[in-house]
Write a protein that holds these residues in place. Structure first.
Motif, PDB file in Angstrom:
ATOM      1  N   UNK A  12       0.822  -1.133   0.039  1.00 50.81           N
ATOM      2  CA  UNK A  12      -0.102   0.007   0.028  1.00 50.81           C
ATOM      3  C   UNK A  12       0.807   1.373  -0.083  1.00 50.81           C
ATOM      4  N   UNK A  13       2.015   1.117   0.949  1.00 52.76           N
ATOM      5  CA  UNK A  13       2.895   2.376   0.963  1.00 52.76           C
ATOM      6  C   UNK A  13       3.507   2.782  -0.132  1.00 52.76           C
ATOM      7  N   UNK A  14       3.922   1.531  -1.099  1.00 54.35           N
ATOM      8  CA  UNK A  14       4.630   1.872  -2.488  1.00 54.35           C
ATOM      9  C   UNK A  14       3.598   2.399  -3.416  1.00 54.35           C
ATOM     10  N   UNK A  15       2.565   1.970  -3.456  1.00 60.47           N
ATOM     11  CA  UNK A  15       1.518   2.322  -4.244  1.00 60.47           C
ATOM     12  C   UNK A  15       0.968   4.002  -4.061  1.00 60.47           C
ATOM     13  N   UNK A  16       1.016   4.176  -2.623  1.00 61.67           N
ATOM     14  CA  UNK A  16       0.840   5.664  -2.353  1.00 61.67           C
ATOM     15  C   UNK A  16       1.783   6.157  -2.749  1.00 61.67           C
ATOM     16  N   UNK A  17       3.132   5.953  -2.562  1.00 61.07           N
ATOM     17  CA  UNK A  17       4.279   6.724  -3.218  1.00 61.07           C
ATOM     18  C   UNK A  17       4.148   7.169  -4.736  1.00 61.07           C
ATOM     19  N   UNK A  18       3.739   6.118  -5.402  1.00 59.43           N
ATOM     20  CA  UNK A  18       3.439   6.338  -7.044  1.00 59.43           C
ATOM     21  C   UNK A  18       2.331   7.349  -7.300  1.00 59.43           C
ATOM     22  N   UNK A  19       1.221   7.147  -6.511  1.00 55.03           N
ATOM     23  CA  UNK A  19       0.387   8.052  -6.644  1.00 55.03           C
ATOM     24  C   UNK A  19       0.723   9.501  -6.374  1.00 55.03           C
ATOM     25  N   UNK A  20       1.327   9.497  -5.259  1.00 54.81           N
ATOM     26  CA  UNK A  20       1.841  11.025  -4.839  1.00 54.81           C
ATOM     27  C   UNK A  20       2.739  11.429  -5.962  1.00 54.81           C
ATOM     28  N   UNK A  21       3.434  11.087  -6.626  1.00 55.88           N
ATOM     29  CA  UNK A  21       4.662  11.235  -7.597  1.00 55.88           C
ATOM     30  C   UNK A  21       3.726  11.399  -8.926  1.00 55.88           C
ATOM     31  N   UNK A  22       2.715  10.623  -9.056  1.00 56.61           N
ATOM     32  CA  UNK A  22       2.190  10.871 -10.480  1.00 56.61           C
ATOM     33  C   UNK A  22       1.110  11.971 -10.357  1.00 56.61           C
ATOM     34  N   UNK A  23       0.692  12.312  -9.198  1.00 55.23           N
ATOM     35  CA  UNK A  23      -0.023  13.775  -8.917  1.00 55.23           C
ATOM     36  C   UNK A  23       0.736  14.869  -9.091  1.00 55.23           C
ATOM     37  N   UNK A  24       2.107  14.833  -8.981  1.00 54.62           N
ATOM     38  CA  UNK A  24       3.114  16.181  -8.724  1.00 54.62           C
ATOM     39  C   UNK A  24       2.790  16.921  -7.532  1.00 54.62           C
ATOM     40  N   UNK A  25       2.811  15.720  -6.618  1.00 55.52           N
ATOM     41  CA  UNK A  25       2.642  16.519  -5.184  1.00 55.52           C
ATOM     42  C   UNK A  25       3.839  15.901  -4.172  1.00 55.52           C
TER      43      UNK A  25
END
Length: 80
Positions: A12-25
Motif C-alpha cells: 500500500x505504501x509503495x502504491x501511495x508513493x507512486x500516486x503522490x509522484x504521479x499527481x506531482x505532489x
C-alpha cells in the motif's frame, strides 16, 4: 509464516508513493490538503501499520482522487 498484513501495508505504501509522484505532489501538500499531520502520511508510506478509514479519506482528499484509487494495485497472496 509471513506476516500478510505487514506485506500488504508495505505494498500500500509503495502504491501511495507512486500516486503522490504521479499527481506531482509531495507529502506536505497531501497532508495539508487532506488536513492531516505529515507523520500520518509518512507512516502510511512506510507501511508501519494499517491506517484508519479517516486517514484513507484524508489521503484521497489530499491527492484529489477517489478513495478506491488508493487500493487499485496488485497484491499477490502466497498459497503457503
Amino acid at each position: 509464516m509471513k506476516d500478510l498484513n505487514k506485506e500488504y501495508y508495505i505494498a500500500f505504501g509503495l502504491h501511495l508513493e507512486k500516486l503522490i509522484a504521479s499527481k506531482g505532489k509531495d507529502v506536505m501538500t497531501v497532508a495539508s490538503l487532506g488536513k492531516i499531520e505529515p507523520k500520518q502520511v509518512y507512516r502510511a508510506l512506510n507501511g508501519e501499520h494499517g491506517i484508519s478509514m479517516r486517514t484513507i479519506l484524508s489521503l484521497a482528499k489530499g491527492l484529489e482522487v477517489q478513495p478506491k484509487e488508493l487500493f487499485d494495485f496488485d497484491f499477490i497472496f502466497d498459497t503457503d
